[in-house]
Every structure is written in C-alpha cells, then in structure tokens.
Motif scaffolding. Sequence first.
Motif, mmCIF file in Angstrom:
data_model
loop_
_atom_site.group_PDB
_atom_site.id
_atom_site.type_symbol
_atom_site.label_atom_id
_atom_site.label_comp_id
_atom_site.label_asym_id
_atom_site.label_seq_id
_atom_site.Cartn_x
_atom_site.Cartn_y
_atom_site.Cartn_z
ATOM 1 N N LEU A 174 5.054 -0.815 1.025
ATOM 2 C CA LEU A 174 4.730 0.623 1.525
ATOM 3 C C LEU A 174 5.614 1.416 2.090
ATOM 4 N N LEU A 175 5.911 2.159 1.866
ATOM 5 C CA LEU A 175 7.376 2.973 2.471
ATOM 6 C C LEU A 175 7.000 4.063 3.064
ATOM 7 N N PRO A 176 6.010 4.559 4.310
ATOM 8 C CA PRO A 176 5.987 5.787 4.568
ATOM 9 C C PRO A 176 7.036 6.406 5.067
ATOM 10 N N TYR A 178 -4.164 0.842 5.568
ATOM 11 C CA TYR A 178 -3.984 -0.843 5.272
ATOM 12 C C TYR A 178 -3.661 -1.785 5.495
ATOM 13 N N THR A 179 -3.411 -1.722 6.915
ATOM 14 C CA THR A 179 -3.283 -2.685 7.945
ATOM 15 C C THR A 179 -4.064 -3.105 9.125
ATOM 16 N N THR A 180 -4.147 -3.377 9.433
ATOM 17 C CA THR A 180 -5.249 -4.394 10.813
ATOM 18 C C THR A 180 -4.051 -4.379 12.021
ATOM 19 N N GLN A 181 -2.949 -3.206 12.528
ATOM 20 C CA GLN A 181 -2.102 -3.626 13.320
ATOM 21 C C GLN A 181 -2.014 -1.989 14.418
ATOM 22 N N GLU A 182 -2.615 -1.047 14.037
ATOM 23 C CA GLU A 182 -2.975 0.433 14.473
ATOM 24 C C GLU A 182 -2.939 -0.289 16.220
ATOM 25 N N ARG A 183 -4.021 -0.869 17.123
ATOM 26 C CA ARG A 183 -3.767 -0.781 17.573
ATOM 27 C C ARG A 183 -2.708 -1.563 18.562
ATOM 28 N N HIS A 184 -2.001 -1.770 18.019
ATOM 29 C CA HIS A 184 -0.532 -2.933 18.718
ATOM 30 C C HIS A 184 0.735 -1.721 18.677
ATOM 31 N N LEU A 185 0.893 -0.869 18.099
ATOM 32 C CA LEU A 185 1.778 0.941 18.269
ATOM 33 C C LEU A 185 1.485 1.117 18.239
ATOM 34 N N ASP A 186 3.072 1.864 19.402
ATOM 35 C CA ASP A 186 2.737 3.340 19.716
ATOM 36 C C ASP A 186 3.345 3.933 18.858
ATOM 37 N N PHE A 187 3.989 4.163 18.162
ATOM 38 C CA PHE A 187 4.285 4.623 16.690
ATOM 39 C C PHE A 187 5.160 5.666 17.602
ATOM 40 N N ASP A 188 6.081 4.863 17.835
ATOM 41 C CA ASP A 188 7.466 5.960 18.204
ATOM 42 C C ASP A 188 8.458 5.724 16.780
ATOM 43 N N MET A 189 8.942 6.590 16.147
ATOM 44 C CA MET A 189 9.104 6.606 15.326
ATOM 45 C C MET A 189 10.776 5.951 15.362
ATOM 46 N N ARG A 211 3.203 -5.836 9.003
ATOM 47 C CA ARG A 211 2.673 -7.044 7.844
ATOM 48 C C ARG A 211 1.457 -6.350 8.162
ATOM 49 N N GLY A 212 -0.042 -6.847 7.464
ATOM 50 C CA GLY A 212 -0.934 -6.674 7.161
ATOM 51 C C GLY A 212 -1.507 -6.068 6.191
ATOM 52 N N GLY A 213 -2.839 -6.907 5.459
ATOM 53 C CA GLY A 213 -4.004 -6.095 4.272
ATOM 54 C C GLY A 213 -3.220 -6.516 3.220
ATOM 55 N N GLY A 214 -1.683 -7.558 3.003
ATOM 56 C CA GLY A 214 -1.643 -8.166 2.146
ATOM 57 C C GLY A 214 -0.694 -6.802 1.170
ATOM 58 N N PHE A 215 0.188 -6.311 2.636
ATOM 59 C CA PHE A 215 1.378 -5.567 2.091
ATOM 60 C C PHE A 215 2.055 -5.631 3.496
ATOM 61 N N LEU A 216 3.512 -5.513 2.874
ATOM 62 C CA LEU A 216 4.243 -5.071 4.288
ATOM 63 C C LEU A 216 4.710 -3.952 3.578
ATOM 64 N N GLY A 262 0.843 -12.197 -2.370
ATOM 65 C CA GLY A 262 0.528 -13.506 -1.922
ATOM 66 C C GLY A 262 -1.169 -13.343 -0.982
ATOM 67 N N VAL A 263 -0.476 -12.279 -0.133
ATOM 68 C CA VAL A 263 -1.913 -12.767 1.303
ATOM 69 C C VAL A 263 -2.929 -12.123 0.358
ATOM 70 N N ALA A 264 -3.059 -10.485 -0.168
ATOM 71 C CA ALA A 264 -4.005 -10.565 -0.832
ATOM 72 C C ALA A 264 -3.448 -9.344 -1.608
ATOM 73 N N THR A 265 -3.936 -9.713 -2.849
ATOM 74 C CA THR A 265 -3.456 -8.351 -4.206
ATOM 75 C C THR A 265 -4.218 -7.811 -4.541
ATOM 76 N N MET A 266 -6.072 -7.302 -3.972
ATOM 77 C CA MET A 266 -6.176 -6.050 -4.168
ATOM 78 C C MET A 266 -6.524 -6.449 -2.215
ATOM 79 N N ILE A 267 -6.960 -4.740 -2.371
ATOM 80 C CA ILE A 267 -7.181 -4.494 -0.756
ATOM 81 C C ILE A 267 -8.803 -4.083 -0.775
ATOM 82 N N GLY A 268 -9.186 -4.975 0.646
ATOM 83 C CA GLY A 268 -10.118 -4.753 0.975
ATOM 84 C C GLY A 268 -11.634 -5.776 0.134
#
Length: 210
Positions: free
Chosen positions: A129-131, A144-155, A164-169, A204-210
């Motif tokens: 995913l390329l946001p 789509y990840t579990t990383q939000e709390r670890h980031l300050d979103f300094d783009m 990485r998280g939730g089966g996506f990069l 391979g981590v998670a083919t489908m979400i949820g």
Amino acid sequence: MQKITDRTRNPFGMRTPAEYEQTAGQTAFGYGDVNADFHLIGDHPGVHGGTDTGVPFTDSVAGERLQPIFHELGFLDATYADEPTPDNLYASYIHMCAVTAGKTPTEKQYAALERFFDAELRAINGHILLPVGEQATRHVVREYTTQERHLDFDMAALHATDIRGGGFLVFPIRDPTEWDGGDADRLETNLRALLNSDYRQTKGVATMIG
C-alpha cells in the motif's frame, strides 16, 4: 490468476453516491490493474487530481511528479498521461468524490465514503500500500496496521520507508507538493529496491484483512 475484468477505469462499476451528484468535478474511482501488487492511495481529487479526468493522480502536481517515477519503474506506459496504461499498479482515493474547489472533506464525508475505498482495497488485495500525503497515510495506518500509536506522522521522515502490519507492507509517500530536493530520487531508489526484493512474502503474513 485470472483478471476479474480488463477495464482500468472504475473496474468494479461503482456509482457516485446521490449526495455527491453535483458540479464540483468528476468522481475519481479506482483506476488500474485489478491484479496489482501495488496500490497507490491518495486523498481526494481536489488534492491529488482527477476533477476533470476522473482518473486519480492526473491533471495535478501530484500526477506530474509521481507518474514519471512510476513510468521509469515500469508501472505505467507513459511519462505522463490522463489515462496511462498501468501494469501491477492500482490507484484510488480515500475520498473519491470531488468537493467544492478549495474545500477539504469533513470527517463525516470521509467516513461516508470509507466503505467505497475499503471495498476497492479488499477487491485488489495488493501486497504493498502506497499512501500519498498525511491524510491518506494516517487512514491506511490506522485501518490496516497496528502501528498508529508508534508513529508521529512526520511525512518527511516516513517518506519511502516501510511500515509492516495487518498483512500489508505500507510504503508512505510524502505529498509531492511538499517534496524537497532529494524526495523524488529517494522514492525511486527505495521503490526500485522494494521491487527487486521478495516483496510478495508480505502476503504470507495475512492474505485477507480482519
């Protein structure tokens, strides 16, 4: 894998919600290769383009700066076009309907269109995913990840890095209108390195979400 459809423009036949049938501009539903591993995700047509063409990342600074890089990497057949032929790339917006020029969608409007974006994301089910920009990056990381709390979103710092998280990069891209001198080269270099890696293992981590 057999393609669901050979159409590139709005391949799933989505329709504009009645409340958005107005003259603000075209709705830019998803566009691209439905079997793509790479899913480019923007904010809305007023920010990243498509109010005239109905195609994400066209008629805009974002398109002018991103399309040549994706062409160089083999994702697009043209350096810049309103309807490029994509390969292994799908593009869509978290808010695909146009709003009045100069306006930003409200939280309620983003929420109302989330189901359309989510349906396209699940249908494509790409590896990467390329946001583009903070709004899209926050949404993708939150949903789509579990990383939000670890980031300050300094783009500037997140640009062209891996989450990485939730089966996506997730590979955030700083908004092209804010790029500094090295941001284009950094994007091309790091994305090329990702292409040359065994990126499909992320699936391979998670083919489908949820």
